[in-house]
Design a protein around this motif. Structure first.
Motif, PDB file in Angstrom:
ATOM      1  N   ARG A 167      -4.610 -47.871  25.382  1.00 37.22           N
ATOM      2  CA  ARG A 167      -4.966 -48.615  24.064  1.00 37.22           C
ATOM      3  C   ARG A 167      -5.616 -47.295  23.762  1.00 37.22           C
ATOM      4  NH1 ARG A 167      -3.418 -52.336  27.801  1.00 37.22           N
ATOM      5  NH2 ARG A 167      -2.539 -54.369  26.579  1.00 37.22           N
ATOM      6  N   PHE A 168      -5.833 -46.043  24.004  1.00 36.66           N
ATOM      7  CA  PHE A 168      -6.107 -44.999  23.324  1.00 36.66           C
ATOM      8  C   PHE A 168      -5.767 -44.872  21.810  1.00 36.66           C
ATOM      9  CE2 PHE A 168      -6.341 -40.735  22.886  1.00 36.66           C
ATOM     10  CZ  PHE A 168      -8.134 -40.218  22.749  1.00 36.66           C
ATOM     11  N   GLU A 169      -6.003 -45.030  21.294  1.00 32.16           N
ATOM     12  CA  GLU A 169      -5.846 -44.826  19.705  1.00 32.16           C
ATOM     13  C   GLU A 169      -6.132 -43.029  18.870  1.00 32.16           C
ATOM     14  OE1 GLU A 169      -5.089 -46.832  16.063  1.00 32.16           O
ATOM     15  OE2 GLU A 169      -4.647 -47.276  17.676  1.00 32.16           O
ATOM     16  N   VAL A 170      -5.118 -42.768  18.029  1.00 28.75           N
ATOM     17  CA  VAL A 170      -5.304 -41.628  17.780  1.00 28.75           C
ATOM     18  C   VAL A 170      -5.239 -42.330  16.009  1.00 28.75           C
ATOM     19  CG1 VAL A 170      -4.152 -38.936  16.710  1.00 28.75           C
ATOM     20  CG2 VAL A 170      -4.278 -39.569  19.267  1.00 28.75           C
ATOM     21  N   ILE A 171      -6.046 -41.771  15.490  1.00 24.87           N
ATOM     22  CA  ILE A 171      -6.230 -41.852  13.452  1.00 24.87           C
ATOM     23  C   ILE A 171      -5.707 -40.688  12.882  1.00 24.87           C
ATOM     24  CG2 ILE A 171      -6.469 -42.883  11.821  1.00 24.87           C
ATOM     25  CD1 ILE A 171      -8.029 -44.659  13.649  1.00 24.87           C
ATOM     26  N   LEU A 172      -4.353 -40.225  12.047  1.00 22.92           N
ATOM     27  CA  LEU A 172      -4.414 -39.373  11.183  1.00 22.92           C
ATOM     28  C   LEU A 172      -4.250 -39.124   9.823  1.00 22.92           C
ATOM     29  CD1 LEU A 172      -1.584 -37.811  13.578  1.00 22.92           C
ATOM     30  CD2 LEU A 172      -4.590 -37.149  13.360  1.00 22.92           C
ATOM     31  N   LYS A 173      -4.940 -38.751   8.547  1.00 23.02           N
ATOM     32  CA  LYS A 173      -4.932 -39.344   7.836  1.00 23.02           C
ATOM     33  C   LYS A 173      -3.501 -38.754   6.570  1.00 23.02           C
ATOM     34  CE  LYS A 173      -7.183 -38.999   3.554  1.00 23.02           C
ATOM     35  NZ  LYS A 173      -8.823 -39.002   2.802  1.00 23.02           N
ATOM     36  N   LEU A 174      -2.519 -39.147   6.599  1.00 27.93           N
ATOM     37  CA  LEU A 174      -1.772 -38.703   5.791  1.00 27.93           C
ATOM     38  C   LEU A 174      -1.839 -38.833   4.271  1.00 27.93           C
ATOM     39  CD1 LEU A 174       1.124 -40.384   7.494  1.00 27.93           C
ATOM     40  CD2 LEU A 174      -0.242 -37.937   8.090  1.00 27.93           C
ATOM     41  N   ASN A 175      -0.982 -38.233   3.239  1.00 27.65           N
ATOM     42  CA  ASN A 175      -1.445 -37.892   1.643  1.00 27.65           C
ATOM     43  C   ASN A 175      -0.318 -39.135   0.991  1.00 27.65           C
ATOM     44  OD1 ASN A 175      -3.287 -35.556   1.673  1.00 27.65           O
ATOM     45  ND2 ASN A 175      -1.165 -33.575   1.593  1.00 27.65           N
ATOM     46  N   GLY A 176       0.046 -39.380   2.052  1.00 28.60           N
ATOM     47  CA  GLY A 176       1.478 -40.611   1.388  1.00 28.60           C
ATOM     48  C   GLY A 176       2.084 -41.220   2.761  1.00 28.60           C
ATOM     49  N   LYS A 177       2.299 -42.527   2.537  1.00 28.10           N
ATOM     50  CA  LYS A 177       3.887 -42.793   3.275  1.00 28.10           C
ATOM     51  C   LYS A 177       4.805 -42.665   2.885  1.00 28.10           C
ATOM     52  CE  LYS A 177       4.615 -47.748   4.194  1.00 28.10           C
ATOM     53  NZ  LYS A 177       4.272 -49.010   4.579  1.00 28.10           N
ATOM     54  N   ASP A 178       5.687 -41.642   2.957  1.00 23.70           N
ATOM     55  CA  ASP A 178       6.494 -40.808   3.434  1.00 23.70           C
ATOM     56  C   ASP A 178       7.208 -40.215   4.718  1.00 23.70           C
ATOM     57  OD1 ASP A 178       6.060 -37.600   2.910  1.00 23.70           O
ATOM     58  OD2 ASP A 178       4.695 -38.675   1.245  1.00 23.70           O
ATOM     59  N   ALA A 179       8.239 -39.985   5.116  1.00 24.77           N
ATOM     60  CA  ALA A 179       8.760 -39.373   6.343  1.00 24.77           C
ATOM     61  C   ALA A 179       8.485 -37.668   6.507  1.00 24.77           C
ATOM     62  CB  ALA A 179      10.246 -39.278   5.849  1.00 24.77           C
ATOM     63  N   TYR A 180       8.207 -37.305   5.034  1.00 29.42           N
ATOM     64  CA  TYR A 180       7.576 -35.781   5.311  1.00 29.42           C
ATOM     65  C   TYR A 180       5.889 -35.698   5.509  1.00 29.42           C
ATOM     66  CZ  TYR A 180       6.582 -31.229   4.031  1.00 29.42           C
ATOM     67  OH  TYR A 180       5.855 -29.410   3.985  1.00 29.42           O
ATOM     68  N   SER A 181       5.668 -36.856   5.419  1.00 36.67           N
ATOM     69  CA  SER A 181       4.078 -36.198   5.255  1.00 36.67           C
ATOM     70  C   SER A 181       4.195 -36.631   7.322  1.00 36.67           C
ATOM     71  CB  SER A 181       3.834 -37.633   4.865  1.00 36.67           C
ATOM     72  OG  SER A 181       3.318 -36.953   3.582  1.00 36.67           O
ATOM     73  N   VAL A 182       5.192 -37.972   7.652  1.00 36.94           N
ATOM     74  CA  VAL A 182       4.603 -38.592   9.258  1.00 36.94           C
ATOM     75  C   VAL A 182       5.203 -37.636   9.779  1.00 36.94           C
ATOM     76  CG1 VAL A 182       5.874 -40.167  10.716  1.00 36.94           C
ATOM     77  CG2 VAL A 182       4.797 -40.796   8.247  1.00 36.94           C
ATOM     78  N   ASP A 183       6.094 -36.849  10.053  1.00 35.74           N
ATOM     79  CA  ASP A 183       7.266 -35.334  10.052  1.00 35.74           C
ATOM     80  C   ASP A 183       5.827 -34.132  10.270  1.00 35.74           C
ATOM     81  OD1 ASP A 183       9.414 -37.168  10.111  1.00 35.74           O
ATOM     82  OD2 ASP A 183      10.587 -36.120   9.095  1.00 35.74           O
ATOM     83  N   GLN A 184       5.317 -33.877   9.168  1.00 36.44           N
ATOM     84  CA  GLN A 184       4.282 -33.226   9.662  1.00 36.44           C
ATOM     85  C   GLN A 184       3.219 -33.286  10.214  1.00 36.44           C
ATOM     86  OE1 GLN A 184       6.239 -30.367   8.165  1.00 36.44           O
ATOM     87  NE2 GLN A 184       4.446 -30.026   7.153  1.00 36.44           N
ATOM     88  N   ALA A 185       3.085 -34.891  10.139  1.00 36.03           N
ATOM     89  CA  ALA A 185       2.042 -35.196  11.605  1.00 36.03           C
ATOM     90  C   ALA A 185       1.701 -34.622  12.670  1.00 36.03           C
ATOM     91  CB  ALA A 185       0.892 -36.241  10.522  1.00 36.03           C
ATOM     92  N   VAL A 186       3.953 -35.304  12.636  1.00 37.71           N
ATOM     93  CA  VAL A 186       3.980 -36.220  14.722  1.00 37.71           C
ATOM     94  C   VAL A 186       3.732 -34.138  15.308  1.00 37.71           C
ATOM     95  CG1 VAL A 186       5.646 -35.870  16.061  1.00 37.71           C
ATOM     96  CG2 VAL A 186       4.573 -38.583  13.783  1.00 37.71           C
ATOM     97  N   GLN A 187       4.522 -33.039  13.747  1.00 31.44           N
ATOM     98  CA  GLN A 187       4.466 -31.558  14.723  1.00 31.44           C
ATOM     99  C   GLN A 187       3.264 -31.315  14.992  1.00 31.44           C
ATOM    100  OE1 GLN A 187       7.154 -30.263  15.367  1.00 31.44           O
ATOM    101  NE2 GLN A 187       6.631 -28.249  16.053  1.00 31.44           N
ATOM    102  N   ALA A 188       2.347 -31.271  13.951  1.00 29.85           N
ATOM    103  CA  ALA A 188       1.413 -31.253  14.177  1.00 29.85           C
ATOM    104  C   ALA A 188       0.307 -31.578  15.705  1.00 29.85           C
ATOM    105  CB  ALA A 188       0.040 -30.917  13.151  1.00 29.85           C
ATOM    106  N   LEU A 189       0.423 -33.091  15.484  1.00 35.71           N
ATOM    107  CA  LEU A 189       0.148 -33.020  17.087  1.00 35.71           C
ATOM    108  C   LEU A 189       1.077 -32.379  17.934  1.00 35.71           C
ATOM    109  CD1 LEU A 189      -1.772 -35.465  18.095  1.00 35.71           C
ATOM    110  CD2 LEU A 189      -0.048 -37.491  17.702  1.00 35.71           C
TER     111      LEU A 189
END
Length: 294
Positions: free
Chosen positions: A162-184
């Protein structure tokens, strides 16, 4: 004729009888645990009011850690009764989970995916469902006021710990998610393969690039539409996030530091499902076992 005789006559007094009864009643029956000391009550009030712990977590953690004598720790039901009777400073308004609890009808009939982004959850290994092994995550988003320009939170929850990671994105779009996952992925470095084995998401368009971005390292699975129970870990984690960020609150106003504080609180919050250990402690143990196995 010199003898003197004394005679006594008993007269019943209702008032005296009631006084004697009341006195005896004080010494009968079992004394409530809160009557002996306020040490546990003060500690429990602090945890529930200031640290937002639930009554069950308060009781379970105190018992497991041996913080107090068992003679002054109530059961969970009794602690709820103390709150209802006003023995505690804590009130039902402080128990956000109790106020928001709703009984839902169990109608678990998965619908077919209209949009197919990748491998369906039906093909996910059974070991992921049973939580027997570490490294299986659920990914989701938390929105604020439903305005398209508003920021969103990207959440990742490890199913076993149940370990949690929370990341803030600029918007709800594929590009923002992909960038965040890549940074992670870059942040995890050489530990990425030990940390991430599978990832499960819904069929939202913001996750359209997950399969492509991670297919070389992580198996990605997509749940059926309108089946939140297939990602139950994320759903339960979001309830905790909503204690701090209620629906309607613009996520743009939420700072990175605030996200980090919420994440830390969640990972340091003892869970009954983890035998009142914290997700952080379980996560560290599981990761150490992964490294040892390798």
């Amino acid at each position: 004729k010199d003898k003197v005789y004394d005679y006594y006559d008993s007269v019943y007094s209702a008032d005296a009888g009631q006084a004697h009864y009341d006195k005896e009643r004080l010494n009968c029956g079992r004394r409530p645990k809160w009557a002996d000391t306020d040490t546990f009550i003060n500690w429990a009030d602090d945890k529930m009011i200031h640290e937002k712990w639930s009554p069950d977590v308060v009781v379970g953690f105190a018992s497991n850690q041996g913080l107090f004598s068992s003679t002054i720790i109530p059961c969970t039901t009794t602690l709820y009764q103390w709150i209802d009777r006003g023995i505690m400073k804590t009130t039902n308004l402080d128990l956000l989970e109790k106020l928001s609890r709703k009984i839902k009808k169990l109608d678990h009939k998965p619908r077919l995916n209209k949009r197919i982004l990748g491998t369906p959850i039906d093909e996910r290994p059974a070991v992921v469902e049973t939580r027997e092994t570490f490294g299986h995550w659920e990914i989701d988003t938390v929105i604020g006021n439903k305005v398209k320009s508003d920021a969103v939170l990207l959440t990742l929850a490890e199913r076993q710990t149940r370990f949690e990671v929370i990341l803030k994105l600029n918007g709800k779009d594929a590009y923002s998610v992909d960038q965040a996952v890549q940074a992670l992925r870059e942040r995890a470095g050489e530990n990425f393969s030990s940390l991430f084995k599978t990832l499960t998401s819904d069929n939202g368009s913001e996750f359209a690039g997950l399969h492509e971005a991670l297919q070389d390292r992580v198996d990605v699975y997509f749940s059926h539409p309108y089946t939140s129970w297939e990602r139950g870990t994320s759903e339960n984690q979001h309830k905790l996030i909503r204690r701090f960020l209620p629906k309607g609150k613009p996520m743009t106003d939420v700072s990175e530091a605030q996200c980090l504080r919420i994440q830390q609180w969640m990972n340091d919050y003892p869970r009954r499902i983890l035998d009142y250990q914290t997700p952080h402690d379980c996560f560290v143990k599981a990761l150490q076992q992964e490294r040892t196995a390798v």
